[in-house]
Write a protein that holds these residues in place. Structure first.
Motif, PDB file in Angstrom:
ATOM      1  N   LEU A 109      44.915  -1.961-105.896  1.00  0.00           N
ATOM      2  CA  LEU A 109      43.477  -2.079-105.643  1.00  0.00           C
ATOM      3  C   LEU A 109      43.227  -2.570-104.218  1.00  0.00           C
ATOM      4  O   LEU A 109      42.394  -2.008-103.495  1.00  0.00           O
ATOM      5  N   ARG A 110      43.954  -3.600-103.816  1.00  0.00           N
ATOM      6  CA  ARG A 110      43.750  -4.136-102.459  1.00  0.00           C
ATOM      7  C   ARG A 110      44.114  -3.092-101.395  1.00  0.00           C
ATOM      8  O   ARG A 110      43.416  -2.943-100.401  1.00  0.00           O
ATOM      9  N   GLU A 111      45.194  -2.354-101.646  1.00  0.00           N
ATOM     10  CA  GLU A 111      45.595  -1.295-100.696  1.00  0.00           C
ATOM     11  C   GLU A 111      44.514  -0.228-100.578  1.00  0.00           C
ATOM     12  O   GLU A 111      44.152   0.195 -99.478  1.00  0.00           O
ATOM     13  N   ALA A 112      44.006   0.211-101.729  1.00  0.00           N
ATOM     14  CA  ALA A 112      42.967   1.255-101.722  1.00  0.00           C
ATOM     15  C   ALA A 112      41.715   0.749-101.011  1.00  0.00           C
ATOM     16  O   ALA A 112      41.060   1.488-100.271  1.00  0.00           O
ATOM     17  N   PHE A 113      41.407  -0.513-101.224  1.00  0.00           N
ATOM     18  CA  PHE A 113      40.227  -1.124-100.606  1.00  0.00           C
ATOM     19  C   PHE A 113      40.387  -1.186 -99.087  1.00  0.00           C
ATOM     20  O   PHE A 113      39.477  -0.830 -98.328  1.00  0.00           O
ATOM     21  N   GLU A 114      41.562  -1.611 -98.638  1.00  0.00           N
ATOM     22  CA  GLU A 114      41.816  -1.682 -97.197  1.00  0.00           C
ATOM     23  C   GLU A 114      41.728  -0.293 -96.573  1.00  0.00           C
ATOM     24  O   GLU A 114      41.187  -0.129 -95.472  1.00  0.00           O
ATOM     25  N   LEU A 115      42.267   0.703 -97.280  1.00  0.00           N
ATOM     26  CA  LEU A 115      42.190   2.081 -96.771  1.00  0.00           C
ATOM     27  C   LEU A 115      40.745   2.516 -96.597  1.00  0.00           C
ATOM     28  O   LEU A 115      40.376   3.159 -95.623  1.00  0.00           O
ATOM     29  N   LEU A 116      39.923   2.165 -97.594  1.00  0.00           N
ATOM     30  CA  LEU A 116      38.499   2.530 -97.522  1.00  0.00           C
ATOM     31  C   LEU A 116      37.823   1.880 -96.327  1.00  0.00           C
ATOM     32  O   LEU A 116      37.013   2.503 -95.645  1.00  0.00           O
ATOM     33  N   LEU A 117      38.186   0.626 -96.079  1.00  0.00           N
ATOM     34  CA  LEU A 117      37.549  -0.103 -94.974  1.00  0.00           C
ATOM     35  C   LEU A 117      37.893   0.528 -93.629  1.00  0.00           C
ATOM     36  O   LEU A 117      37.072   0.538 -92.716  1.00  0.00           O
ATOM     37  N   THR A 118      39.129   1.046 -93.525  1.00  0.00           N
ATOM     38  CA  THR A 118      39.546   1.606 -92.219  1.00  0.00           C
ATOM     39  C   THR A 118      39.186   3.087 -92.122  1.00  0.00           C
ATOM     40  O   THR A 118      39.352   3.686 -91.078  1.00  0.00           O
ATOM     41  N   ASP A 119      38.716   3.667 -93.231  1.00  0.00           N
ATOM     42  CA  ASP A 119      38.397   5.092 -93.272  1.00  0.00           C
ATOM     43  C   ASP A 119      37.216   5.399 -92.337  1.00  0.00           C
ATOM     44  O   ASP A 119      36.168   4.790 -92.436  1.00  0.00           O
TER      45      ASP A 119
END
Lengths: 119, 150
Positions: A109-119
């Motif tokens: 979840l944290r990885e997916a969230f970080e990816l979204l933030l940098t997207d």
């Protein structure tokens, strides 16, 4: 950063909020169904939304379409128990930025969230 | 057509996966499923997921409050009240049945959970399917995954 967590289970909403607690998030809102999510999103235009699919009143896939009508750039991460490939493909085709399956793995979840933030 | 033993194994896999996600060294022991005339037994809290599409019937997860409190603690949820336990039992039933779509496909359609509180011998559900009870022994307590589909 503003986060909107949409899930009909309060246990899941609280778990997501705890798993994502970090310095990035200034404000968290929660919605228990798609209708409430659309109302809250129209008001606040959250930066990231986590969205369940199986919910009363308005399901997550319909909610996804409504959120994207408000803002086509909305960053939406689906978190659902529906583990079949076709549901994930439909959600991604309709504009979700990611798809995670329950039970939630906090690291994923944290990885997916970080990816979204940098997207 | 009735559920087969292979179909029931899919639900066993989903239950095992749920408990494995809760703790690094899971202590879940799954006993062989058994058939009952009616869907049950129901323990203190039961989450029922109505199923339609390729299968008709219901998938239920039933547990006592003590087990649900332990799961809440593992999820770092501080609540131990009735509302949290009702919510959790419905969510577990939803997760186990939703995960089963990995094998059954998207035409295995599930609805939002209904929750029953209070133990009883059986649920008043006439699905027309065989009623399987899968005992899940975990940390000295037993829950059941109940499957009645055709």
């Amino acid at each position: 950063m503003k986060l909107l967590i949409v899930d009909d289970s309060s246990v899941v909403r609280l778990a997501i909020e705890r798993d994502l607690e970090n310095g990035h998030i200034a404000e968290v809102d929660q919605a228990a169904d798609g209708e409430e999510a659309v109302r809250l999103y129209r008001e606040k235009l959250h930066d990231v939304i986590t969205l369940d699919i199986t919910m009363p009143r308005m399901d997550g896939l319909t909610c996804l379409e409504n959120l994207l009508k408000i803002n086509p750039e909305a960053k939406i991460l689906i978190i659902s128990a529906l583990r079949d490939r076709s549901t994930a493909l439909i959600a991604l085709k309709r504009g979700a930025r990611g798809f995670l399956c329950k039970p939630i793995n906090p690291e994923e979840l944290r990885e997916a969230f970080e990816l979204l933030l940098t997207d | 057509m009735q559920m087969t033993d292979q179909d029931i194994r899919i639900f066993i896999t989903m239950a095992r996966r749920y408990f494995e996600a809760l703790e690094p060294k899971p202590t879940l022991v799954i006993e062989p499923p058994f058939l009952r005339d009616e869907l049950g037994p129901l323990l203190e809290y039961t989450g029922i997921i109505p199923v339609s599409g390729r299968c008709q019937g219901a998938v239920c997860f039933t547990a006592n409050g003590g087990m649900l409190e332990t799961i809440l603690a593992l999820l770092k949820d501080k609540r131990r009240d009735d509302a949290a336990k009702r919510d959790l039992v419905g969510e577990i039933a939803n997760t186990l049945s939703g995960n089963a779509r990995e094998e059954f496909g998207s035409d295995f359609r599930i609805s939002v959970p209904n929750v029953i509180v209070g133990p009883r011998l059986s649920a008043d559900l006439r699905t027309g399917g065989r009623n399987y009870a899968i005992p899940l022994n975990w940390r000295s307590e037993t829950a059941y995954l109940l499957v009645s589909l055709k």
